[in-house]
Design a protein around this motif. Structure first.
Motif, PDB file in Angstrom:
ATOM      1  N   MET A 213      58.098 104.151  71.109  1.00  0.00           N
ATOM      2  CA  MET A 213      58.703 103.016  71.802  1.00  0.00           C
ATOM      3  C   MET A 213      59.716 102.344  70.874  1.00  0.00           C
ATOM      4  O   MET A 213      59.343 101.824  69.829  1.00  0.00           O
ATOM      5  CB  MET A 213      57.617 102.025  72.214  1.00  0.00           C
TER       6      MET A 213
ATOM      7  N   GLU B 138      54.234  94.636  69.971  1.00  0.00           N
ATOM      8  CA  GLU B 138      54.973  95.902  69.946  1.00  0.00           C
ATOM      9  C   GLU B 138      55.240  96.391  71.369  1.00  0.00           C
ATOM     10  O   GLU B 138      56.362  96.783  71.713  1.00  0.00           O
ATOM     11  CB  GLU B 138      54.147  96.939  69.177  1.00  0.00           C
ATOM     12  N   ALA B 139      54.193  96.329  72.212  1.00  0.00           N
ATOM     13  CA  ALA B 139      54.330  96.787  73.602  1.00  0.00           C
ATOM     14  C   ALA B 139      55.314  95.890  74.368  1.00  0.00           C
ATOM     15  O   ALA B 139      56.159  96.385  75.124  1.00  0.00           O
ATOM     16  CB  ALA B 139      52.971  96.771  74.281  1.00  0.00           C
TER      17      ALA B 139
END
Lengths: 171, 168
Positions: free
Chosen positions: A1, B124-125
């Motif tokens: 990510m 982070e997500a």
């Protein structure tokens, strides 16, 4: 990510359709869940006090009115106080005045009041988010508001780089 | 001529005439010096002409800078320097904007410090979801602009949030 370097340059820009609709979807789920929990809590309270079971029927007009009122409180209060709802905070977007200034509480309340208008005519009011030059929906145009990216993308980019550097094997 | 050493001789051994001459001379010199206008005298001196005759290179070659610097108390000099006006003239924002933060974080231990001190999996997500959403926003926007065949660029942000335009 990953957090691409390009996102840093979009800070303060008009928010696009994907961010706004995702934020609205989150808000709809959260507000509905809170509403259901509240109804369940009331049912439990009534059962404890009176011994009767209360079953809330979704098609009940009282429940529908309560739900609409709750939606108005959820969105109106959030926009008037902080310029963003839970979903908007998650997506890092915020409602501001047309010039980018902090949204006046009065405008936040007006925005919540006229928000249902955007659903009329098959949601044509929302089309402005896609095609209007400043991505403003019908309720934005009436309330004198706009939605911008307000998350700290620079800090996010640094956090991403820091994680990469921390994970990288030592030379 | 008056011998200056005569002053050191005991008065008893000095010639009376010489003593008088000595006193007269001293008095005359005092009068002359007090009557002399030093400023007037300095004004008459052509310093440029004087300096033209001085070979500064030769003078500087004879100066031992190391010896000179050894005698300078740098701490005392720095103590007398008022750093505040100096720092006021430094544009810190301009200085910071020239720093390549990406390279700084990647090449130094700063990255590890930030990684350990800020956010966890949730942050982070969230960063990733926001970043992806911005990317998709731009993708959709590009297509809409293309379909609408817009030639004029749309304003990127509200006027108050746009960076100040440079003065012509």
């Amino acid at each position: 990510m990953t957090v691409q370097p390009a996102v840093v340059s979009y800070q303060g820009h008009y928010a696009g359709s994907v961010s706004r609709f995702t934020a609205y979807a989150i808000d709809l789920v959260v507000s509905s869940a809170v509403f259901s929990l509240a109804l369940a809590a009331i049912s439990y309270g009534v059962h404890i006090v009176t011994g009767h079971n209360v079953n809330w029927n979704r098609s009940n007009i009282v429940v529908a009115v309560l739900f609409v009122l709750w939606q108005f409180v959820y969105f109106g209060y959030s926009w008037a106080v902080s310029g963003r709802t839970f979903g908007m905070a998650a997506l890092g977007i915020r409602v501001v005045g047309t010039d980018g200034s902090v949204l006046e509480p009065r405008r936040g309340v007006v925005r919540a009041l006229v928000f249902p208008l955007s659903f009329l005519l098959f949601g044509l009011g929302f089309l402005g988010i896609l095609v209007q030059r400043e991505h403003r929906a019908l309720h934005d145009l009436i309330a004198g508001s706009a939605v911008i990216y307000s998350w700290d993308a620079r800090a996010a980019r640094l956090r991403f780089l820091a994680r990469q550097a921390d994970l990288a094997p030592p030379p | 001529m008056v011998n200056p050493r005569d002053r050191l001789r005991p008065a008893g051994r000095r010639n009376p005439v010489e003593a008088i001459a000595q006193q007269v001379t001293e008095r005359v010199v005092d009068l002359l010096v007090s009557a002399l206008d030093v400023n007037e005298l300095a004004a008459r001196i052509d310093l440029n002409a004087l300096l033209d005759r001085v070979d500064l290179n030769t003078v500087l070659k004879q100066v031992d800078l190391n010896t000179l610097l050894d005698q300078v108390d740098v701490n005392a000099v720095l103590a007398r320097v008022d750093l505040k006006p100096l720092l006021d003239r430094v544009d810190v924002n301009d200085l910071v904007s020239q720093i390549d933060m990406d390279a700084l974080v990647e090449r130094t231990d700063l990255g590890a410090v930030i990684a350990r001190s800020s956010g966890g999996m949730g942050t982070e997500a969230l960063d990733a979801v926001r970043s992806q959403a911005v990317g998709l926003d731009q993708f959709v926007d590009r297509w809409v602009q293309r379909l609408l065949r817009r030639k004029r660029p749309t304003p990127p942000a509200p006027s108050a949030l746009l960076p100040a335009q440079a003065e012509p």
